[in-house]
Design an enzyme around this catalytic site. Structure first.
Site, PDB file in Angstrom:
ATOM      1  CG  ASP A  34      -2.020   1.028   1.159  1.00 34.05           C
ATOM      2  OD1 ASP A  34      -1.696   2.224   0.982  1.00 34.05           O
ATOM      3  OD2 ASP A  34      -3.193   0.662   1.286  1.00 34.05           O
ATOM      4  CB  ILE A  35       0.973   4.084  -2.376  1.00 31.50           C
ATOM      5  CG1 ILE A  35       2.120   4.888  -2.946  1.00 31.50           C
ATOM      6  CG2 ILE A  35      -0.283   4.921  -2.227  1.00 31.50           C
ATOM      7  CD1 ILE A  35       1.858   5.362  -4.377  1.00 31.50           C
ATOM      8  CG  ASN A  90     -12.694  -0.184   4.138  1.00 33.09           C
ATOM      9  OD1 ASN A  90     -13.045  -0.654   5.212  1.00 33.09           O
ATOM     10  ND2 ASN A  90     -11.593   0.526   4.001  1.00 33.09           N
ATOM     11  CD  GLN A  97     -14.920   0.011  -2.267  1.00 33.26           C
ATOM     12  OE1 GLN A  97     -16.126  -0.064  -2.038  1.00 33.26           O
ATOM     13  NE2 GLN A  97     -14.315  -0.760  -3.148  1.00 33.26           N
ATOM     14  CB  VAL A  98     -10.649   5.761  -1.139  1.00 29.66           C
ATOM     15  CG1 VAL A  98     -10.175   6.819  -2.116  1.00 29.66           C
ATOM     16  CG2 VAL A  98     -10.944   6.378   0.231  1.00 29.66           C
ATOM     17  CG  HIS A 103      -8.866  -2.560  -1.816  1.00 25.64           C
ATOM     18  ND1 HIS A 103      -9.803  -1.832  -2.518  1.00 25.64           N
ATOM     19  CD2 HIS A 103      -8.648  -1.873  -0.670  1.00 25.64           C
ATOM     20  CE1 HIS A 103     -10.118  -0.756  -1.825  1.00 25.64           C
ATOM     21  NE2 HIS A 103      -9.453  -0.760  -0.698  1.00 25.64           N
ATOM     22  CG  PHE A 104      -9.188  -8.876   0.933  1.00 22.52           C
ATOM     23  CD1 PHE A 104      -9.438  -9.161  -0.402  1.00 22.52           C
ATOM     24  CD2 PHE A 104     -10.095  -9.303   1.886  1.00 22.52           C
ATOM     25  CE1 PHE A 104     -10.569  -9.852  -0.783  1.00 22.52           C
ATOM     26  CE2 PHE A 104     -11.230 -10.006   1.518  1.00 22.52           C
ATOM     27  CZ  PHE A 104     -11.473 -10.280   0.179  1.00 22.52           C
ATOM     28  CG  HIS A 105      -6.775  -2.252   3.602  1.00 22.69           C
ATOM     29  ND1 HIS A 105      -5.985  -1.187   3.243  1.00 22.69           N
ATOM     30  CD2 HIS A 105      -8.016  -1.952   3.143  1.00 22.69           C
ATOM     31  CE1 HIS A 105      -6.708  -0.295   2.613  1.00 22.69           C
ATOM     32  NE2 HIS A 105      -7.950  -0.728   2.540  1.00 22.69           N
TER      33      HIS A 105
HETATM   34  P1  AMP Z   1      -9.714   1.989   0.733  1.00 22.72           P
HETATM   35  O1  AMP Z   1      -9.880   3.206   1.576  1.00 22.72           O
HETATM   36  O2  AMP Z   1     -10.102   0.725   1.443  1.00 22.72           O
HETATM   37  O3  AMP Z   1     -10.377   2.138  -0.616  1.00 22.72           O
HETATM   38  O4  AMP Z   1      -8.145   1.853   0.495  1.00 22.72           O
HETATM   39  C1  AMP Z   1      -7.482   2.226  -0.666  1.00 22.72           C
HETATM   40  C2  AMP Z   1      -6.012   2.030  -0.411  1.00 22.72           C
HETATM   41  O5  AMP Z   1      -5.334   2.050  -1.651  1.00 22.72           O
HETATM   42  C3  AMP Z   1      -5.376   3.121   0.463  1.00 22.72           C
HETATM   43  O6  AMP Z   1      -4.802   2.515   1.601  1.00 22.72           O
HETATM   44  C4  AMP Z   1      -4.330   3.742  -0.458  1.00 22.72           C
HETATM   45  O7  AMP Z   1      -3.152   4.102   0.224  1.00 22.72           O
HETATM   46  C5  AMP Z   1      -4.086   2.630  -1.465  1.00 22.72           C
HETATM   47  N1  AMP Z   1      -3.613   3.072  -2.769  1.00 22.72           N
HETATM   48  C6  AMP Z   1      -4.189   3.994  -3.583  1.00 22.72           C
HETATM   49  N2  AMP Z   1      -3.485   4.135  -4.715  1.00 22.72           N
HETATM   50  C7  AMP Z   1      -2.453   3.260  -4.625  1.00 22.72           C
HETATM   51  C8  AMP Z   1      -1.351   2.929  -5.483  1.00 22.72           C
HETATM   52  N3  AMP Z   1      -1.170   3.527  -6.677  1.00 22.72           N
HETATM   53  N4  AMP Z   1      -0.459   1.990  -5.065  1.00 22.72           N
HETATM   54  C9  AMP Z   1      -0.625   1.387  -3.862  1.00 22.72           C
HETATM   55  N5  AMP Z   1      -1.633   1.656  -3.027  1.00 22.72           N
HETATM   56  C10 AMP Z   1      -2.533   2.583  -3.394  1.00 22.72           C
END
Ligand code: AMP
Ligand code: ZN
Length: 141
Positions: A34-35, A90, A97-98, A103-105
């Site tokens: 995760d970035i 999320n 969820q963004v 995706h799974f964290h």
């Molecule tokens: P969520 O809030 O569950 O949708 O999490 C989205 C996750 O994606 C966040 O933790 C971001 O840091 C991660 N993310 C977004 N863009 C990238 C990317 N290009 N490479 C790696 N992680 C990303």
């Protein structure tokens, strides 16, 4: 046939069009750092195919993707020295969820890391849990 959304950042990562630090590749899934990590070693596991939320996924494909979780979790623990981890997934904006690609964290946890969330356990008024139970079983059998 693959399912993809041309505007989706995780579809672009899966296709190798956006760089990522990959840690796992399978025919149906991939995992990468995760970035914006909540802790060092925070990983994301995604299906290669684009689905917005988990309820849209074919169960077999979800099984294939989630079958990667044990080895990823073991690697997270080994690499980071974590004593535990959270798997967070999320669905929908309200949930946090963004990125609208399932995706799974995998978030490594250590004593005193300051991470956590509000867990305000409630209490059902009399009869309410039974009503909900009836509604669930009417759908799920
Ligand atoms: P969520 O809030 O569950 O949708 O999490 C989205 C996750 O994606 C966040 O933790 C971001 O840091 C991660 N993310 C977004 N863009 C990238 C990317 N290009 N490479 C790696 N992680 C990303
Ligand atoms: Zn996508």
């Amino acid at each position: 046939m693959s399912i993809r959304d041309p505007n989706c950042v995780f579809c672009k990562i899966a296709a190798g069009e956006i760089p990522s630090l990959r840690v796992l590749d399978t025919p149906s899934a991939m995992a990468f750092l995760d970035i914006g990590p909540l802790a060092e070693g925070h990983l994301l596991l995604i299906p290669r195919n684009h689905y917005r939320t988990i309820d849209q996924m074919p169960p077999d494909e979800l099984t294939e993707v989630t079958s990667c979780l044990p080895s990823l979790a073991r690697a997270v623990v080994k690499v980071t020295g974590a004593t535990g981890y959270n798997i967070l997934q999320n669905n929908g904006r309200i949930s946090g969820q963004v990125v609208e690609h399932v995706h799974f964290h995998i978030i490594p946890r250590k004593e005193g890391d300051g991470l956590g969330y509000r867990w305000n356990a409630g209490k059902y008024p009399p009869g309410r849990a039974e009503t909900l139970h009836r509604e669930f079983t009417a759908i799920l059998g």
